[in-house]
Design a protein around this motif. Structure first.
Motif, PDB file in Angstrom:
ATOM      1  N   ASP A  48      41.215  57.497 102.257  1.00 24.29           N
ATOM      2  CA  ASP A  48      40.297  57.447 103.404  1.00 24.29           C
ATOM      3  C   ASP A  48      40.992  57.030 104.702  1.00 24.29           C
ATOM      4  OD1 ASP A  48      40.833  54.862 102.766  1.00 24.29           O
ATOM      5  OD2 ASP A  48      38.753  54.210 102.575  1.00 24.29           O
ATOM      6  N   THR A  50      42.223  54.191 105.841  1.00 26.86           N
ATOM      7  CA  THR A  50      41.719  52.964 106.451  1.00 26.86           C
ATOM      8  C   THR A  50      42.461  51.773 105.858  1.00 26.86           C
ATOM      9  OG1 THR A  50      39.965  52.649 104.797  1.00 26.86           O
ATOM     10  CG2 THR A  50      39.432  53.979 106.744  1.00 26.86           C
ATOM     11  N   GLY A  52      40.958  49.040 104.571  1.00 29.76           N
ATOM     12  CA  GLY A  52      40.285  48.716 103.324  1.00 29.76           C
ATOM     13  C   GLY A  52      39.291  47.587 103.455  1.00 29.76           C
ATOM     14  N   LEU A  53      38.207  47.718 102.698  1.00 26.82           N
ATOM     15  CA  LEU A  53      37.121  46.741 102.719  1.00 26.82           C
ATOM     16  C   LEU A  53      36.627  46.535 101.296  1.00 26.82           C
ATOM     17  CD1 LEU A  53      35.555  45.132 104.895  1.00 26.82           C
ATOM     18  CD2 LEU A  53      33.809  46.908 104.813  1.00 26.82           C
ATOM     19  N   GLN A  55      34.153  46.310  98.382  1.00 31.25           N
ATOM     20  CA  GLN A  55      32.856  46.914  98.100  1.00 31.25           C
ATOM     21  C   GLN A  55      32.000  46.006  97.238  1.00 31.25           C
ATOM     22  OE1 GLN A  55      32.233  50.206  99.583  1.00 31.25           O
ATOM     23  NE2 GLN A  55      34.026  49.285 100.588  1.00 31.25           N
ATOM     24  N   TRP A  60      38.264  47.662  96.174  1.00 27.42           N
ATOM     25  CA  TRP A  60      38.686  47.770  97.561  1.00 27.42           C
ATOM     26  C   TRP A  60      38.913  49.226  97.932  1.00 27.42           C
ATOM     27  CZ3 TRP A  60      39.416  43.791 101.140  1.00 27.42           C
ATOM     28  CH2 TRP A  60      39.305  42.499 100.636  1.00 27.42           C
ATOM     29  N   THR A  61      38.658  49.533  99.192  1.00 30.23           N
ATOM     30  CA  THR A  61      38.948  50.871  99.698  1.00 30.23           C
ATOM     31  C   THR A  61      40.252  50.829 100.491  1.00 30.23           C
ATOM     32  OG1 THR A  61      37.707  50.472 101.750  1.00 30.23           O
ATOM     33  CG2 THR A  61      36.488  51.403  99.874  1.00 30.23           C
ATOM     34  N   GLY A  62      40.710  51.977 100.950  1.00 29.09           N
ATOM     35  CA  GLY A  62      41.841  52.062 101.851  1.00 29.09           C
ATOM     36  C   GLY A  62      43.146  51.535 101.272  1.00 29.09           C
ATOM     37  N   ASN A 236      35.641  50.532 107.497  1.00 29.42           N
ATOM     38  CA  ASN A 236      36.315  49.890 106.369  1.00 29.42           C
ATOM     39  C   ASN A 236      37.421  48.934 106.808  1.00 29.42           C
ATOM     40  OD1 ASN A 236      34.673  51.301 104.592  1.00 29.42           O
ATOM     41  ND2 ASN A 236      36.136  52.955 104.328  1.00 29.42           N
ATOM     42  N   THR A 237      37.123  48.117 107.806  1.00 27.52           N
ATOM     43  CA  THR A 237      38.063  47.099 108.261  1.00 27.52           C
ATOM     44  C   THR A 237      37.388  45.741 108.166  1.00 27.52           C
ATOM     45  OG1 THR A 237      37.346  47.438 110.551  1.00 27.52           O
ATOM     46  CG2 THR A 237      39.299  48.635 109.823  1.00 27.52           C
ATOM     47  N   TYR A 265      31.928  55.387 114.329  1.00 28.12           N
ATOM     48  CA  TYR A 265      33.136  55.053 113.590  1.00 28.12           C
ATOM     49  C   TYR A 265      34.235  56.046 113.909  1.00 28.12           C
ATOM     50  CZ  TYR A 265      30.185  51.914 110.845  1.00 28.12           C
ATOM     51  OH  TYR A 265      29.330  50.916 110.462  1.00 28.12           O
ATOM     52  N   ARG A 267      38.469  56.512 112.672  1.00 27.31           N
ATOM     53  CA  ARG A 267      39.670  56.014 111.994  1.00 27.31           C
ATOM     54  C   ARG A 267      40.821  55.910 112.983  1.00 27.31           C
ATOM     55  NH1 ARG A 267      37.451  59.716 108.252  1.00 27.31           N
ATOM     56  NH2 ARG A 267      36.755  58.707 106.321  1.00 27.31           N
TER      57      ARG A 267
END
Length: 417
Positions: A48, A50, A52-53, A55, A60-62, A236-237, A265, A267
Motif C-alpha cells: 500500500d 505507506t 503503516g498503522l 489495525q 500492521w499495514t505498510g 495509514n500513518t 488522503y 500517499r
C-alpha cells in the motif's frame, strides 16, 4: 529491506530492466552498513506504499507490516518514534526531530493601501504628538510671562497654532511681538519637523515599491476556521491514530473531520501531484511531516524557479525520527553505533541537505518583496481615503461653526435691539 523514498532506475541486469533503489541519507546509511557488515541487500516496497498503522485485528499495514511479519530485516526510514510501535519493533537512536506542519500556497504579491502609516511606528506617532503638546504648553506658559502691555492680542494662540502649522508644513502667522525665546522654540521645532518629515518621505517612497505576500494559514486553527479549505493527510500513518484519539485542541478538531469531505488522503508518492494541483489552486492544504516537505519544495522550485508554497510557523506532534529493525535484530548494535557517529559528526544532516537540489531554498521564503512598477490608484487609495476623510471632517466642523456662530450672532442682535 524497505524504504519510504524508493524510486526505480534503469538496470539491464534487473528483472524487467528496472531496479528499485533509494537515495539520500537513508540510502547512504544502507550502503555504509552493507560495506561494514559485508552483506547484500534488496529494496522491498510495501503493497500500500505507506508507513503503516496498527489495525483492529492486531496486524500492521505498510512498511511496519513488512517489519513485524519479518519479511524485511530493517528500514532506514526514518520512522516516527511511538510507544505502540516500540512494542513490535526496535528503534535506533533518533537521527533528527520531526514536526507536523501545514503546507499551503502563497498568495500573490499585494500592495498594502495603508502602507503610508508604516514608516513610523505607533510609539513614534505618540512621541511626536507628545512633543507637539509639550512645545505648545511651553510657548503658552512663556507667553503669559510677558507683561500685558507688551503682548499683542491673541499672541498665545498665535504661538500655539504656529507649532501645529509647522507640523503640517503650513506657513506661519507673523506677530508684531517676537521675543528671542519664541525664535529659539520655533527654530528647534522646525528643525525636528524637517528631519522627521524628510525621513518619512524617503521611507514612504521606498514602501510604495514593496509588495506583501499573503500567508494566511500559520496555525491549524486558521485552516479549521475556513470551511472552504480541504486538508490532505497521508493514510495509514501514526498521525491518523493521534487525530482519532486526541481529546482536545486543534488535533481533536481535525480528527472529528476524518471521514468528511474536508479531509482527503494522499500517499507519499502522490503528494507532489496533490501539491501542484489542489494546493496550488488554494483549495487544499497538506498536513504532514516536515521531512516530506523538504523533498517536495525543492522539486517544485527546480521546476518553476519560484517559491509558490510556504510552511506554517506553528508545529504539531513533535517527535524523534529513527530507523527501525525487527525485534532483537542482529543489525541493531551496528545500526546504533553508526547512527551515533553520523548524527554527532553532522554527516547525516549533510546527506539530507544534498539529497535534493535547492534543498532549503523555499523553507522560509520572504513575505515582503520589492518591485519596479508604475504607481496606480490601487497603491494609493488609502492616502486618498484619509484625505477625503479629513476634508469631510473639516466641512462638518465648518458647518458646526457656522451654525453655532449664527445662533450666537442672532442672540447678540436680539439683545441689542
Amino acid at each position: 529491506m524497505v524504504a519510504q523514498m524508493a524510486f526505480t532506475v534503469a538496470d539491464p541486469t534487473a528483472p524487467g530492466g528496472k531496479r528499485l533503489t533509494f537515495g539520500g541519507g537513508a540510502g547512504n546509511i544502507t550502503e555504509m552498513l552493507s560495506t561494514i557488515m559485508n552483506f547484500t541487500y534488496t529494496y522491498v516496497r510495501s503493497p500500500d506504499k505507506t508507513w503503516g498503522l496498527l489495525q483492529s485485528d492486531g496486524t500492521w499495514t505498510g512498511m511496519m507490516g513488512l517489519i513485524t511479519r519479518e519479511e524485511v530485516e530493517f528500514t532506514p526510514g526514518p520512522f516516527y518514534m511511538d510507544i505502540t510501535r516500540s512494542q513490535w519493533v526496535d528503534f535506533s537512536p533518533f537521527v533528527f526531530v520531526g514536526n507536523y506542519l501545514i503546507l499551503a500556497a502563497r498568495g500573490r504579491p499585494e500592495v498594502d493601501p495603508w502602507g503610508f502609516l508604516l514608516p513610523l511606528r505607533p510609539t513614534v506617532w505618540v512621541a511626536v504628538l507628545t512633543a507637539l503638546w509639550a512645545v505648545c504648553v511651553v510657548m503658552l506658559i512663556l507667553s503669559f510671562c510677558v507683561p500685558s502691555y507688551m503682548q499683542e492680542p491673541g499672541m498665545a494662540d498665535t504661538n500655539t497654532f504656529n507649532c501645529v502649522r509647522i507640523l503640517f508644513q503650513e506657513d506661519m502667522k507673523r506677530t508684531k511681538s517676537r521675543w528671542w525665546w519664541e525664535r529659539v522654540m520655533l527654530g528647534v521645532w522646525m528643525l525636528m519637523m524637517v528631519v522627521l518629515t524628510q525621513s518619512y518621505v524617503g521611507n514612504l517612497m521606498s514602501l510604495l515599491a514593496v509588495r506583501y505576500i499573503d500567508e494566511p494559514y500559520q496555525r491549524l486553527e486558521d485552516v479549521l476556521d475556513n470551511s472552504d479549505i480541504g486538508i490532505i493527510v497521508a493514510p495509514n500513518t501514526i498521525i491518523i491514530k493521534y487525530l482519532e484519539t486526541a481529546t482536545s485542541g486543534p488535533l481533536h478538531e481535525l480528527g472529528k473531520l476524518i471521514g468528511t469531505k474536508r479531509v482527503a488522503y494522499s500517499r507519499f508518492g502522490e503528494l507532489q501531484n496533490s501539491m501542484e494541483t489542489f494546493v496550488r489552486a488554494a483549495t487544499h492544504v497538506i498536513f504532514d511531516l516536515d521531512i516530506n516537505f523538504f523533498n517536495l519544495l525543492p522539486k517544485s522550485f527546480s521546476l518553476t524557479g519560484r517559491c509558490d508554497f510556504y510552511l506554517s510557523r506553528s508545529v504539531y506532534a513533535t517527535s524523534p525520527m529513527a530507523m527501525v529493525t525487527q525485534k532483537n535484530s542482529p543489525f541493531l548494535p551496528r545500526i546504533n553505533k553508526l547512527t551515533y557517529t553520523l548524527v554527532e559528526s553532522g554527516l547525516y544532516d549533510k546527506w539530507m541537505k544534498y539529497s535534493e537540489p535547492n534543498f532549503g531554498t523555499c523553507k522560509n521564503p520572504p513575505r515582503i518583496i520589492t518591485v519596479n512598477t508604475i504607481l496606480s490608484l490601487t497603491s494609493l487609495w488609502g492616502m486618498f481615503a484619509s484625505l477625503g476623510f479629513g476634508f469631510t471632517l473639516a466641512v462638518v466642523v465648518l458647518a458646526m461653526e457656522l451654525v453655532c456662530g449664527g445662533a450666537r450672532w442672532g442672540q447678540k442682535s436680539q439683545v441689542a435691539t
